[in-house]
Write a protein that holds these residues in place. Structure first.
Motif, PDB file in Angstrom:
ATOM      1  N   MET A 144      -1.278  16.888 -16.679  1.00 27.15           N
ATOM      2  CA  MET A 144      -1.181  16.188 -15.406  1.00 27.15           C
ATOM      3  C   MET A 144      -2.458  16.288 -14.585  1.00 27.15           C
ATOM      4  O   MET A 144      -2.774  15.416 -13.791  1.00 27.15           O
ATOM      5  CB  MET A 144      -0.058  16.824 -14.601  1.00 27.15           C
ATOM      6  N   LEU A 145      -3.188  17.384 -14.783  1.00 24.66           N
ATOM      7  CA  LEU A 145      -4.364  17.644 -13.958  1.00 24.66           C
ATOM      8  C   LEU A 145      -5.589  16.857 -14.383  1.00 24.66           C
ATOM      9  O   LEU A 145      -6.506  16.656 -13.601  1.00 24.66           O
ATOM     10  CB  LEU A 145      -4.702  19.139 -13.971  1.00 24.66           C
ATOM     11  N   VAL A 146      -5.600  16.434 -15.642  1.00 24.92           N
ATOM     12  CA  VAL A 146      -6.789  15.728 -16.111  1.00 24.92           C
ATOM     13  C   VAL A 146      -6.715  14.224 -15.859  1.00 24.92           C
ATOM     14  O   VAL A 146      -7.710  13.526 -15.906  1.00 24.92           O
ATOM     15  CB  VAL A 146      -7.094  16.010 -17.607  1.00 24.92           C
ATOM     16  N   GLU A 147      -5.498  13.741 -15.571  1.00 21.32           N
ATOM     17  CA  GLU A 147      -5.373  12.329 -15.224  1.00 21.32           C
ATOM     18  C   GLU A 147      -5.323  12.188 -13.708  1.00 21.32           C
ATOM     19  O   GLU A 147      -4.664  12.969 -13.033  1.00 21.32           O
ATOM     20  CB  GLU A 147      -4.078  11.754 -15.828  1.00 21.32           C
ATOM     21  N   ASN A 148      -5.999  11.204 -13.182  1.00 22.03           N
ATOM     22  CA  ASN A 148      -5.915  10.927 -11.748  1.00 22.03           C
ATOM     23  C   ASN A 148      -6.200  12.120 -10.852  1.00 22.03           C
ATOM     24  O   ASN A 148      -5.446  12.391  -9.915  1.00 22.03           O
ATOM     25  CB  ASN A 148      -4.513  10.434 -11.400  1.00 22.03           C
ATOM     26  N   ILE A 149      -7.267  12.821 -11.139  1.00 20.87           N
ATOM     27  CA  ILE A 149      -7.556  14.067 -10.434  1.00 20.87           C
ATOM     28  C   ILE A 149      -7.415  13.944  -8.919  1.00 20.87           C
ATOM     29  O   ILE A 149      -6.760  14.747  -8.287  1.00 20.87           O
ATOM     30  CB  ILE A 149      -8.985  14.568 -10.748  1.00 20.87           C
ATOM     31  N   THR A 150      -7.993  12.913  -8.344  1.00 24.49           N
ATOM     32  CA  THR A 150      -8.002  12.843  -6.879  1.00 24.49           C
ATOM     33  C   THR A 150      -6.601  12.681  -6.295  1.00 24.49           C
ATOM     34  O   THR A 150      -6.255  13.373  -5.340  1.00 24.49           O
ATOM     35  CB  THR A 150      -8.906  11.702  -6.349  1.00 24.49           C
ATOM     36  N   SER A 151      -5.808  11.798  -6.864  1.00 25.54           N
ATOM     37  CA  SER A 151      -4.487  11.578  -6.283  1.00 25.54           C
ATOM     38  C   SER A 151      -3.571  12.782  -6.536  1.00 25.54           C
ATOM     39  O   SER A 151      -2.777  13.170  -5.677  1.00 25.54           O
ATOM     40  CB  SER A 151      -3.866  10.275  -6.790  1.00 25.54           C
ATOM     41  N   VAL A 152      -3.710  13.392  -7.698  1.00 25.38           N
ATOM     42  CA  VAL A 152      -2.907  14.580  -7.992  1.00 25.38           C
ATOM     43  C   VAL A 152      -3.298  15.725  -7.048  1.00 25.38           C
ATOM     44  O   VAL A 152      -2.448  16.371  -6.439  1.00 25.38           O
ATOM     45  CB  VAL A 152      -3.069  15.019  -9.470  1.00 25.38           C
ATOM     46  N   ALA A 153      -4.605  15.934  -6.899  1.00 25.88           N
ATOM     47  CA  ALA A 153      -5.071  17.015  -6.025  1.00 25.88           C
ATOM     48  C   ALA A 153      -4.626  16.781  -4.587  1.00 25.88           C
ATOM     49  O   ALA A 153      -4.174  17.701  -3.908  1.00 25.88           O
ATOM     50  CB  ALA A 153      -6.594  17.125  -6.102  1.00 25.88           C
ATOM     51  N   GLU A 154      -4.722  15.545  -4.134  1.00 30.45           N
ATOM     52  CA  GLU A 154      -4.340  15.218  -2.761  1.00 30.45           C
ATOM     53  C   GLU A 154      -2.868  15.554  -2.506  1.00 30.45           C
ATOM     54  O   GLU A 154      -2.523  16.183  -1.506  1.00 30.45           O
ATOM     55  CB  GLU A 154      -4.621  13.731  -2.503  1.00 30.45           C
ATOM     56  N   LYS A 155      -2.019  15.174  -3.453  1.00 28.64           N
ATOM     57  CA  LYS A 155      -0.587  15.486  -3.307  1.00 28.64           C
ATOM     58  C   LYS A 155      -0.346  16.985  -3.301  1.00 28.64           C
ATOM     59  O   LYS A 155       0.440  17.504  -2.517  1.00 28.64           O
ATOM     60  CB  LYS A 155       0.212  14.849  -4.444  1.00 28.64           C
ATOM     61  N   MET A 156      -1.038  17.670  -4.196  1.00 24.06           N
ATOM     62  CA  MET A 156      -0.839  19.120  -4.275  1.00 24.06           C
ATOM     63  C   MET A 156      -1.270  19.812  -2.985  1.00 24.06           C
ATOM     64  O   MET A 156      -0.586  20.704  -2.491  1.00 24.06           O
ATOM     65  CB  MET A 156      -1.592  19.693  -5.479  1.00 24.06           C
ATOM     66  N   TRP A 157      -2.402  19.367  -2.426  1.00 22.82           N
ATOM     67  CA  TRP A 157      -2.875  19.997  -1.190  1.00 22.82           C
ATOM     68  C   TRP A 157      -1.910  19.746  -0.037  1.00 22.82           C
ATOM     69  O   TRP A 157      -1.680  20.628   0.791  1.00 22.82           O
ATOM     70  CB  TRP A 157      -4.290  19.526  -0.839  1.00 22.82           C
TER      71      TRP A 157
END
Ligand code: C2E
Ligand code: MG
Ligand code: MG
Ligand code: MG
Length: 288
Positions: free
Chosen positions: A156-169
């Motif tokens: 999950m972390l290697v796809e769509n890094i920015t959107s995944v990171a944004e949601k996680m933050w």
């Protein structure tokens, strides 16, 4: 004769195929009505400290259907993902865990207990509204969000890094925690990890299984543990089945465990009992 046996093999193959297709169709059909028929339930597997104290649970879904019997999650989760039912199922899990956690919270949690791991499918996480959905459940149930430990996978972390990171933050702002499940089996490099607010790595059980026989697994776990220490991440080993494995893990510096050696997943009643009775794991002290 060769022709004959060839024909038989072919017929057998076709029957086998046909049977698989029928089974899959049955499963898919039953899955569509599983929530409305109340066929899902959760079991909870203890996570323990090096002293055997209860530090958490992982919530694991179970599906009992009249016709199909007990269907393991490894069989129906991929189907649910494929046919678009995972979101609904995932939300049911989230809601159920939070309700349960709130009940436990009100009973009073032991000081060592840090919360419950909840498996999140990449498809569920990818939904635009995922963050809002989680906020909604927290609002409704009044659960302490810091008790939630969302388990996601490396992929999950290697796809769509920015959107995944944004949601996680955004979730992290509410003190929700994240663990990387089955760590070591994917391809996330250390560089990837630092973009995300991760608190824990869960070492995949395949490494633990081979720990006593395969020096390579020992090296891999060693590497994961020292890397986690550098990054100030917690590590938990999954699939610990023997005392010997626990001892080796402990020597390496992995101080949190989950596995049949300590306890199998249990129903809500038993989990509540574990929480309220200051017991340590494994329940029956085993002879070395
Ligand atoms: P996972 O998240 O890696 O969960 C750990 C699995 O290992 C569980 O299988 C657990 O019962 C099993 N396990 C625990 N200790 C041991 C041990 O000592 N030895 C062995 N051989 N196995 C052990 P389970 O419950 O069948 O779940 C399988 C997978 O299904 C989970 O792997 C997870 O990926 C998925 N899953 C389970 N519940 C959910 C859920 O609510 N949502 C989603 N999206 N996936 C789920
Ligand atoms: Mg998990
Ligand atoms: Mg796992
Ligand atoms: Mg898994």
């Amino acid at each position: 004769e060769a022709k004959e046996s060839g024909r038989n093999a072919y017929r057998f193959y076709r029957q086998e195929m046909q049977q698989q297709i029928t089974e899959r169709a049955l499963l898919e059909k039953a899955l569509h009505s599983a929530i409305s028929k109340d066929e899902f339930y959760l079991v909870y597997q203890p996570q323990v400290s090096e002293y055997g104290q209860l530090i958490g649970f992982e919530a694991l879904i179970r599906w009992f259907n009249e016709e199909l019997g007990l269907v393991p999650p490894n069989r129906f989760i991929p189907v649910a993902e494929e046919v678009g039912l995972i979101d609904e199922i995932g939300n049911w899990v989230l809601e159920s865990v939070c309700h349960q956690l709130k009940e436990w919270q009100d009973l009073g949690l032991p000081p060592t207990f840090k919360g419950v791991g909840i498996n999140i499918s990449p498809y569920q996480f990818a939904k635009e509204c995922f963050v809002e959905t989680v906020y909604g459940v927290i609002e409704r149930t009044q659960v302490d969000p810091s008790l939630l430990d969302l388990e996601i996978t490396e992929g999950m972390l290697v796809e769509n890094i920015t959107s995944v990171a944004e949601k996680m933050w955004r979730l992290k702002e509410h003190n929700i925690r994240f663990s990387i499940d089955d760590f070591g089996t994917g391809y996330s490099s250390l560089r990837y990890l630092q973009h995300f607010p991760i608190t824990q790595l869960k070492i995949d059980q395949s490494f633990v299984r081979d720990l006593t026989s395969d020096p390579q697994s020992h090296v891999i776990i060693n590497t994961i543990v020292s890397m986690a220490a550098h990054m100030k991440l917690s590590v938990l080993a999954e699939g610990v089945e023997h005392q010997e494995e626990k001892e080796i893990l402990n020597n390496i510096g992995c101080l949190k465990y989950q596995g049949y050696y300590f306890a199998k997943p249990v129903n809500v009643g038993m989990a509540t009992h574990y929480l309220s009775s200051a017991i340590t794991f494994p329940l029956q002290p085993q002879k070395a």
